[in-house]
Design an enzyme around this catalytic site. Structure first.
Site, PDB file in Angstrom:
ATOM      1  CD  GLU A 109      37.431  33.182  45.330  1.00 30.90           C
ATOM      2  OE1 GLU A 109      36.588  32.876  44.465  1.00 30.90           O
ATOM      3  OE2 GLU A 109      37.154  33.845  46.356  1.00 30.90           O
ATOM      4  CG  HIS A 110      36.566  35.872  40.719  1.00 25.75           C
ATOM      5  ND1 HIS A 110      35.408  36.102  40.008  1.00 25.75           N
ATOM      6  CD2 HIS A 110      36.201  35.941  42.024  1.00 25.75           C
ATOM      7  CE1 HIS A 110      34.403  36.317  40.858  1.00 25.75           C
ATOM      8  NE2 HIS A 110      34.870  36.232  42.077  1.00 25.75           N
TER       9      HIS A 110
ATOM     10  CD  GLU B 236      31.929  38.189  43.976  1.00 26.24           C
ATOM     11  OE1 GLU B 236      32.809  37.989  43.117  1.00 26.24           O
ATOM     12  OE2 GLU B 236      31.864  37.576  45.058  1.00 26.24           O
TER      13      GLU B 236
ATOM     14  CG  HIS C  44      37.094  38.411  45.712  1.00 17.90           C
ATOM     15  ND1 HIS C  44      36.502  39.219  44.778  1.00 17.90           N
ATOM     16  CD2 HIS C  44      36.281  37.336  45.858  1.00 17.90           C
ATOM     17  CE1 HIS C  44      35.380  38.665  44.375  1.00 17.90           C
ATOM     18  NE2 HIS C  44      35.207  37.524  45.013  1.00 17.90           N
TER      19      HIS C  44
END
Lengths: 437, 451
Positions: free
Chosen positions: B71-72, B148, B68
């Site tokens: 992904e950022h 997040e 993840h």
């Protein structure tokens, strides 16, 4: 390299056919009800949207929650069918019928297959014109809403938005929660639901849009069938109200590692000559995507939040300009400072030509992308109709965006924004922040 | 109403599958990139999606969250696109873009006017192999993903409970590790961790390109060959082989208390087979079983028995997502009515599940579910983005295009007996994981849980 790409793109943009696929027909049913229709016969179903203005704001004094409970109980039995019978009939027809309530409107959304449309229409008519409101159904739905009210009381995001609403609107319906309070909900009777239904589900306030496999003649007949039996006139609208928001901070203590922040100030009406300038301005400051000023300053440069956004809220009865983000308790004061700095900077200096150009290309380019399915298109059309916009708005709207100049943005920024003019509601255990007046 | 309680952990499972109207074409490039084109010429709009067959469940131990995190970081720069400009360029062309990570896949997409397809294909191909990460970029972004996590998980008791329950469900398989990562491991992620991940998995032979909308296969093929064709594959990426779950021999139970919980509820899950290539029959029966148990707020079995008849529950739900590379779960939620204890609610739920396993489901309800599944195929045709997601998710969880296209027929062929058999096979209390989520103030239920 990049600059070249963007320049090419801008040239291409003006050549884009404006929504060639969306051809809106304005029709009036034999019974005199207006509707907008987009015929789309490639798939054998139709999406229908009905929107009744007033929504939960029409709750009678002392009856907060009545419109919400009423709307949520519409699908719980009608005519000869009890709750389970109604659901089984709808499921056997593979139709979607849903009812939703907001501060400004009660919405009805339906998707129906062409092969059994008449039967779905009969069910929908029955729900809107002869709902049973059986006591056991009312009590079952009431218990669910009761639980939602309790859940909201410990949800920091809900506490934050509710607190900002209360500060802005006090006793006006916009200042309280449309589910009602535990007490007001408990006291609602079947008669209250019937009164709430007659207040809002009336022909004088309905907007109608349909998209799909249906002809104008068939739609006219459908509308009269479903809406004809409703009362001609509903309840009067509550008064317009000016939000009472002053600059400062309101802290609500809540035990959580992160603070939730909702911030706001007075906004601008939808019919204001500077509305589009304000709309573009909002996009530059806090609109969608990673390119907005606040996203860049608070997230990309400093890592203080996962996301931050702002939005103009021109409701029927009041206008605000709001935003929201979450930030660790130790970082939230810094994040608020960054938001205030951006606000002060834009108020004083406006925005740049490059920001304005980028906002325009995004806003004009993304507009056609919204029209990507029958139900989405029907939803957009019914909203436009409710706002009193002409059908031609679909094709004219990008022109309004294009016409906004740097001076327009600067003027509206100076008019709307003042340094320190935002009220921040902070729910959490923020470090270094206290409530101010 | 009440949907906030049941959070799908990945994209929601859906019944339907594209019918013949949306023309689907597929081909492979020489470097191994699989390409799927879904035509829909109703509006001049196109969606490009690139799906990588790598997700959080493919991470090495100790670096949870790296899939993840990367992904950022993919929204940072390359040699030709400066840091932070990717999304700005898409936006300046009127498009929108984003990405999402799950246990089995990581996906990136743009929606844009169809005459801009070349621009986004060029940029997406560029960042598949040429990502550049500066010191500033990765450290700030690590703060962002921790925020997040604060927002999605740690500020939400339901999410904390779900994370703990998922960890209890999977003893050995990495599905037990949260996609976003465990906090202490996220805090230690480095640029090198991200780059190691990137270099291994971000390659044409580990990806699926899906282009859907107002476009032809010939146009896509020419652009794909031009921009993705020159990219080098990663040698030696084999089929995924993750540690599998052992046979569950003991029922597992957990309870979570949090002062922020206003409404207690219980959640039950069972390990269940997923949709396998050429073998989707059991998954189809489980899909229909979930619809029968919890698909309708009025007519599903749990609603009828627990909400209408005994009034033990305020809300009930059942969930099964067959799109998973390894074994998935079949799960249930019961929200007790005021004054009903957790043990009483659980007992009532077990009564219903036992009955369904023994006697199966009602023929009329079964027929209504079948009708809805057929209609959903028509409604699904209305969303090109939805169709693109369906193919992407299937192709990165081990299925083939044929499996996706066969799925409606497989669902339609399920019999009542097969649904009952699926209930017997999966809903075995000895294999259950049961969680109670409760407010801080303890009631009698504490002792009930200890029984």
């Amino acid at each position: 390299m990049i600059r070249a790409l963007i320049t090419v793109a801008v040239v291409l943009m003006t050549a884009l056919p404006a929504l060639a696929a969306v051809k809106i027909q304005e029709i009036t049913s034999p019974g005199g009800i207006r509707a907008w229709l987009v015929e789309e016969h490639s798939l054998p179903f139709t999406a229908l949207e009905l929107r009744f203005e007033g929504g939960a704001s029409l709750d009678a004094p002392g009856k907060r929650g009545a419109t919400t409970l009423m709307t949520s109980t519409l699908e719980e039995g009608a005519g000869d069918l009890d709750s389970q019978g109604f659901a089984a009939a709808r499921e056997a027809l593979a139709a979607d019928i849903s009812f939703d309530v907001g501060d400004d409107a009660v919405s009805v959304s339906a998707q129906m297959l062409t092969e059994n449309r008449d039967q779905v229409v009969a069910l929908l008519k029955s729900a809107l014109t002869e709902p049973r409101f059986d006591q056991d159904a009312i009590d079952r739905v009431r218990a669910q809403i009761d639980s939602l009210i309790r859940q909201d009381e410990t949800d920091p995001g809900r506490i934050s938005s509710r607190t900002l609403d209360r500060l802005a609107f006090g006793d006006h319906p916009y200042g309280t929660v449309r589910n009602g309070t535990l007490d007001s909900l408990a006291a609602l009777t079947r008669d209250d639901l019937i009164a709430a239904k007659d207040a809002v589900l009336a022909r004088d306030r309905v907007s109608v849009a349909a998209v799909g496999d249906i002809t104008p003649e068939a739609l006219g007949k459908l509308i009269d069938e479903v809406l004809g039996p409703l009362p001609a006139k509903g309840a009067p609208m509550p008064p317009h109200v000016t939000p009472d928001l002053t600059g400062g901070v309101t802290v609500v203590d809540f035990d959580s590692p992160q603070s939730v922040v909702n911030f706001g100030q007075p906004g601008i009406t939808r019919d204001d000559p500077d509305f589009f300038a304000a709309y573009v301005l909002n996009h530059i400051i806090g609109g969608q995507g990673f390119s907005a000023r606040l996203m860049d300053e608070v997230r990309e440069k400093r890592g203080l939040t996962y996301g931050i956004g702002t939005f103009l809220m021109p409701l029927n009865l009041a206008e605000t300009w709001q935003g929201t983000f979450s930030s660790a308790n130790e970082k939230v004061a810094e994040a608020i400072g960054v938001v205030q700095d951006v606000w002060a900077d834009v108020a004083a200096n406006g925005v740049t030509e490059a920001e304005l150009d980028a906002a325009k290309t995004y806003l004009t380019g993304s507009f056609p992308l919204r029209f990507d399915g029958n139900d989405r298109i029907a939803g957009i059309l019914v909203g436009m109709m409710a706002e009193g916009l002409p059908a031609s708005y679909v094709n004219d709207r990008n022109g309004y965006i294009e016409a906004v100049t740097l001076d327009d943005v600067k003027r509206v920024a100076q008019r709307l924004m003042t340094p320190g003019g935002l009220r921040f509601v902070v729910v959490g255990k923020p470090v270094g922040l206290q409530t101010t007046n | 109403m009440f949907l906030r309680i049941l959070r799908p952990l990945v994209l929601a499972a859906v019944f339907a599958s594209p019918a013949a109207a949306g023309e689907v074409t597929s081909f492979d490039l020489d470097n191994g990139l699989q390409v799927v084109v879904i035509e829909d010429h109703r509006a001049p709009v196109v969606v490009q999606m690139v799906w990588y067959r790598a997700g959080a469940a493919d991470e090495k131990p100790g670096v949870s969250g790296v899939a993840h995190f990367l992904e950022h970081l993919m929204f940072k720069g390359t040699d030709t696109v400066p840091s932070g400009e990717f999304s700005k360029i898409v936006a300046a062309n009127g498009g929108s873009d984003n990405a999402f990570t799950s246990w089995d896949f990581t996906a990136y997409f743009q929606r844009i006017a169809s005459d801009r397809l070349e621009l986004v294909m060029k940029m997406e191909a560029d960042r598949m192999r040429h990502l550049k990460l500066s010191e500033d970029d990765w450290q700030t972004e690590r703060e962002v993903v921790i925020e997040e996590r604060n927002q999605r998980t740690d500020s939400d008791p339901g999410a904390i409970f779900g994370e703990q329950k998922q960890a209890a469900q999977y003893l050995n398989h990495p599905y037990g590790t949260p996609i976003i990562g465990w906090r202490q491991e996220m805090e230690k992620l480095t640029r090198q961790d991200a780059l190691d991940w990137y270099k291994t998995y971000y390659a044409p032979n580990d990806a699926v390109l899906i282009v859907a909308g107002d476009v032809t296969p010939d146009e896509v093929k020419a652009l794909a060959e031009k921009y993705y064709g020159p990219l080098a594959p990663t040698p030696g990426i084999g089929p995924r082989a993750r540690p599998q779950e052992p046979v569950q021999r003991a029922e597992r139970r957990l309870s979570y208390r949090d002062p922020r919980v206003a409404q207690p509820y219980l959640s039950r899950s069972y390990l269940a087979p997923e949709r396998d290539p050429g073998d989707q029959k059991t998954a189809a029966a489980l899909t229909i079983l979930a619809a029968a148990l919890g698909g309708s707020p009025q007519t599903s079995i749990l609603a009828k028995r627990l909400q209408f008849d005994s009034k033990i529950a305020l809300y009930t739900a059942a969930d099964y997502d067959g799109l998973s590379y390894d074994d998935t779960t079949f799960s249930l939620v019961v929200v007790p009515a005021p004054g009903v204890g957790m043990a009483e609610a659980e007992k009532a739920m077990d009564g219903v599940l036992d009955d369904v396993a023994k006697n199966g489901i009602d023929a009329e309800q079964f027929a209504r579910i079948k009708t809805q599944i057929r209609a959903d195929n028509i409604y699904a045709e209305d969303s090109v983005m939805g169709l693109a997601k369906r193919y992407g998710e299937a192709l990165t969880t081990g299925l083939t295009i044929k499996d996706v296209q066969d799925w409606p027929a497989v669902l339609d062929a399920v019999t009542v007996d097969e649904v009952r058999q699926a209930a017997r096979d999966v809903l075995d209390k000895r294999h259950a994981v049961t969680g109670w989520m409760m407010p801080e103030s303890a009631g009698d239920d504490t002792t009930e849980l200890m029984q």
